[in-house]
Design a protein around this motif. Sequence first.
Motif, PDB file in Angstrom:
ATOM      1  N   LEU A  47      -4.591  -0.195  89.556  1.00 56.89           N
ATOM      2  CA  LEU A  47      -6.038  -0.075  89.693  1.00 56.89           C
ATOM      3  C   LEU A  47      -6.650  -1.382  90.187  1.00 56.89           C
ATOM      4  N   ALA A  48      -6.153  -2.508  89.648  1.00 61.81           N
ATOM      5  CA  ALA A  48      -6.739  -3.806  89.988  1.00 61.81           C
ATOM      6  C   ALA A  48      -6.530  -4.161  91.454  1.00 61.81           C
ATOM      7  N   GLY A  49      -5.508  -3.600  92.089  1.00 65.82           N
ATOM      8  CA  GLY A  49      -5.233  -3.919  93.484  1.00 65.82           C
ATOM      9  C   GLY A  49      -5.540  -2.800  94.447  1.00 65.82           C
ATOM     10  N   GLN A  50      -6.279  -1.779  93.989  1.00 68.62           N
ATOM     11  CA  GLN A  50      -6.515  -0.596  94.825  1.00 68.62           C
ATOM     12  C   GLN A  50      -7.151  -0.924  96.168  1.00 68.62           C
ATOM     13  N   ARG A  51      -8.260  -1.651  96.135  1.00 67.91           N
ATOM     14  CA  ARG A  51      -8.968  -1.891  97.396  1.00 67.91           C
ATOM     15  C   ARG A  51      -8.135  -2.743  98.336  1.00 67.91           C
ATOM     16  N   ALA A  52      -7.484  -3.759  97.788  1.00 73.34           N
ATOM     17  CA  ALA A  52      -6.681  -4.653  98.624  1.00 73.34           C
ATOM     18  C   ALA A  52      -5.535  -3.914  99.294  1.00 73.34           C
ATOM     19  N   ALA A  53      -5.046  -2.846  98.654  1.00 68.99           N
ATOM     20  CA  ALA A  53      -3.973  -2.067  99.271  1.00 68.99           C
ATOM     21  C   ALA A  53      -4.426  -1.449 100.582  1.00 68.99           C
ATOM     22  N   PHE A  54      -5.716  -1.119 100.686  1.00 72.72           N
ATOM     23  CA  PHE A  54      -6.246  -0.510 101.909  1.00 72.72           C
ATOM     24  C   PHE A  54      -6.744  -1.559 102.895  1.00 72.72           C
ATOM     25  N   THR A  55      -7.259  -2.680 102.403  1.00 72.56           N
ATOM     26  CA  THR A  55      -7.851  -3.677 103.290  1.00 72.56           C
ATOM     27  C   THR A  55      -6.864  -4.745 103.738  1.00 72.56           C
ATOM     28  N   GLY A  56      -5.764  -4.907 103.000  1.00 74.73           N
ATOM     29  CA  GLY A  56      -4.822  -5.976 103.315  1.00 74.73           C
ATOM     30  C   GLY A  56      -5.267  -7.335 102.827  1.00 74.73           C
ATOM     31  N   PHE A  57      -6.232  -7.393 101.916  1.00 73.89           N
ATOM     32  CA  PHE A  57      -6.690  -8.677 101.387  1.00 73.89           C
ATOM     33  C   PHE A  57      -5.543  -9.424 100.711  1.00 73.89           C
ATOM     34  N   GLY A  58      -5.637 -10.743 100.748  1.00 77.20           N
ATOM     35  CA  GLY A  58      -4.715 -11.606 100.019  1.00 77.20           C
ATOM     36  C   GLY A  58      -5.499 -12.661  99.266  1.00 77.20           C
ATOM     37  N   ARG A  59      -4.798 -13.557  98.609  1.00 78.13           N
ATOM     38  CA  ARG A  59      -5.477 -14.612  97.837  1.00 78.13           C
ATOM     39  C   ARG A  59      -6.166 -15.588  98.782  1.00 78.13           C
ATOM     40  N   ASN A  60      -7.251 -16.158  98.271  1.00 79.65           N
ATOM     41  CA  ASN A  60      -8.096 -16.977  99.136  1.00 79.65           C
ATOM     42  C   ASN A  60      -8.679 -18.166  98.382  1.00 79.65           C
ATOM     43  N   GLY A  61      -8.074 -18.509  97.244  1.00 79.53           N
ATOM     44  CA  GLY A  61      -8.475 -19.696  96.516  1.00 79.53           C
ATOM     45  C   GLY A  61      -9.876 -19.628  95.963  1.00 79.53           C
ATOM     46  N   SER A  62     -10.728 -20.576  96.357  1.00 78.78           N
ATOM     47  CA  SER A  62     -12.100 -20.659  95.851  1.00 78.78           C
ATOM     48  C   SER A  62     -13.065 -19.808  96.665  1.00 78.78           C
ATOM     49  N   ARG A  63     -12.554 -19.075  97.624  1.00 80.21           N
ATOM     50  CA  ARG A  63     -13.318 -18.035  98.312  1.00 80.21           C
ATOM     51  C   ARG A  63     -12.708 -16.698  97.919  1.00 80.21           C
ATOM     52  N   SER A  64     -13.535 -15.687  97.721  1.00 80.34           N
ATOM     53  CA  SER A  64     -13.040 -14.399  97.256  1.00 80.34           C
ATOM     54  C   SER A  64     -12.103 -13.768  98.275  1.00 80.34           C
ATOM     55  N   ALA A  65     -11.288 -12.830  97.795  1.00 80.51           N
ATOM     56  CA  ALA A  65     -10.344 -12.158  98.687  1.00 80.51           C
ATOM     57  C   ALA A  65     -11.066 -11.472  99.837  1.00 80.51           C
ATOM     58  N   GLY A  66     -12.237 -10.905  99.563  1.00 77.70           N
ATOM     59  CA  GLY A  66     -13.006 -10.238 100.602  1.00 77.70           C
ATOM     60  C   GLY A  66     -13.761 -11.181 101.509  1.00 77.70           C
ATOM     61  N   GLY A  67     -13.881 -12.454 101.108  1.00 74.89           N
ATOM     62  CA  GLY A  67     -14.464 -13.474 101.970  1.00 74.89           C
ATOM     63  C   GLY A  67     -15.949 -13.722 101.814  1.00 74.89           C
ATOM     64  N   PHE A  68     -16.655 -12.929 100.997  1.00 73.40           N
ATOM     65  CA  PHE A  68     -18.108 -13.070 100.916  1.00 73.40           C
ATOM     66  C   PHE A  68     -18.570 -13.988  99.790  1.00 73.40           C
ATOM     67  N   ALA A  69     -17.752 -14.207  98.785  1.00 78.05           N
ATOM     68  CA  ALA A  69     -18.142 -15.041  97.643  1.00 78.05           C
ATOM     69  C   ALA A  69     -17.440 -16.388  97.716  1.00 78.05           C
ATOM     70  N   GLN A  70     -18.161 -17.433  97.309  1.00 80.84           N
ATOM     71  CA  GLN A  70     -17.652 -18.801  97.436  1.00 80.84           C
ATOM     72  C   GLN A  70     -18.046 -19.595  96.193  1.00 80.84           C
ATOM     73  N   MET A  71     -17.088 -20.374  95.655  1.00 78.40           N
ATOM     74  CA  MET A  71     -17.402 -21.305  94.581  1.00 78.40           C
ATOM     75  C   MET A  71     -18.153 -22.511  95.149  1.00 78.40           C
ATOM     76  N   VAL A  72     -19.231 -22.901  94.474  1.00 72.65           N
ATOM     77  CA  VAL A  72     -20.043 -24.031  94.918  1.00 72.65           C
ATOM     78  C   VAL A  72     -20.330 -24.920  93.712  1.00 72.65           C
ATOM     79  N   ARG A  73     -20.213 -26.230  93.891  1.00 72.79           N
ATOM     80  CA  ARG A  73     -20.471 -27.161  92.790  1.00 72.79           C
ATOM     81  C   ARG A  73     -21.972 -27.399  92.642  1.00 72.79           C
ATOM     82  N   ALA A  74     -22.482 -27.164  91.451  1.00 70.19           N
ATOM     83  CA  ALA A  74     -23.856 -27.534  91.109  1.00 70.19           C
ATOM     84  C   ALA A  74     -23.820 -28.869  90.357  1.00 70.19           C
ATOM     85  N   ARG A  75     -24.985 -29.342  89.937  1.00 71.47           N
ATOM     86  CA  ARG A  75     -25.053 -30.651  89.305  1.00 71.47           C
ATOM     87  C   ARG A  75     -24.267 -30.700  87.996  1.00 71.47           C
ATOM     88  N   ASP A  76     -24.260 -29.595  87.242  1.00 74.90           N
ATOM     89  CA  ASP A  76     -23.644 -29.605  85.925  1.00 74.90           C
ATOM     90  C   ASP A  76     -22.564 -28.533  85.764  1.00 74.90           C
TER      91      ASP A  76
END
Length: 389
Positions: A47-76
């Motif tokens: 279940l956890a990998g359902q969408r990636a099975a169709f899209t071919g997504f892989g790991r992407n570190g601090s950016r989400s597998a789908g590419g739209f979300a990104q980790m950003v450092r705030a002040r705290d």
Amino acid sequence: MHLTGRASGPPSVSPAGILRPLCGLAGALASAAGRLGSEVKVDALELAGQRAAFTGFGRNGSRSAGGFAQMVRARDGWVTLNLPRPSDTEALPALVGAAVAADGWGEVESRIASMAVTEVVEQGSQLGLAVAGVGATPAPQQPWSVRSDGPGRRRRGRAPVVLDLTSLWAGPLAGGLLAEAGCRVLKVESSSRPDGARRGPAGFFDLLNGRKEHLGLDLPEPGAVDELRQLIAHSDLVLESSRPRVMHQWGICPDDVAAAGTAWVSITGHGRRGPHGNRIAFGDDAAVSGGLVVSGDPPMFVGDAVADPIAGLAAACVATHLLAECRAALIDVALASASAWVRAHAGAPIHRPVVRTGSGWAVELSDGPVPVRLPALPDRLTVQRRSTS
């Protein structure tokens, strides 16, 4: 693991313990489905990998597998910005308080670095952005909250009738699992604004919705809303994933629906009640809010929008129990809270060597290496179903 870790490095085994609580939910679902007359065994890992099975997504570190979300450092601390819609990028200047060029992501990061996490989240939420601080959501005692618990109207001896008003992943997954459990599921979509998952891989949409009946209504036209009210009145359970204000605008009160005998399971980003009731969330940012990250500088995402399959499985589990017990409650399954619950029950991070094996990777366990495999394409929802009647 294939979906977690740096794109150019080995997959990460540390968050693998999240499968423990997911398997627990799958077991609870199977038990309740058996009481409805069908044995449904869910493969929580697939279940956890359902969408990636169709899209071919892989790991992407601090950016989400789908590419739209990104980790950003705030002040705290760290926040994640999830920007899947064109309007999200257009709102960035308002978020950071300055004009930003189309290629000015560095300027966005620089300005967020001077803001507090709470400031970024508050301003982003007011702008309708999916933004979250890492680990900001506390873990609840269970992955859903219950209100208005009372007797339901379902007649035993017939298949439960479920009205599925959801879209994208979590809600349609829950509805698909209920269909596998023997429910009659009617998927209702707005004719002018159909399920956004239709814009993705057709196979993934069909996987989640193929066993349902389908109906288009010209929502929010008054006549269509009246027809929707009639459908609700003749259903045993409603699955819904809109922000609370939508039903309020249509004059539909979930509390009243539950009091009249129809169970209502609402899938939200950060809960129906309180200051976050109408806050936007998607699977990646909600998981981060629940603390599902690989610690580091920057933190890394776990899986692909993993809050969606978590919340979908949780919603199917509690919905099946309501139907089996003929109860009518108002249930809130929040993506962020369900993720926080999973994180709290996952145990300590797992540390095992990950080694190269030809062109792939393997985890070194005490009885030998286990290869890390890609998500497999399922031909139906990852369940085994048989009648128990």
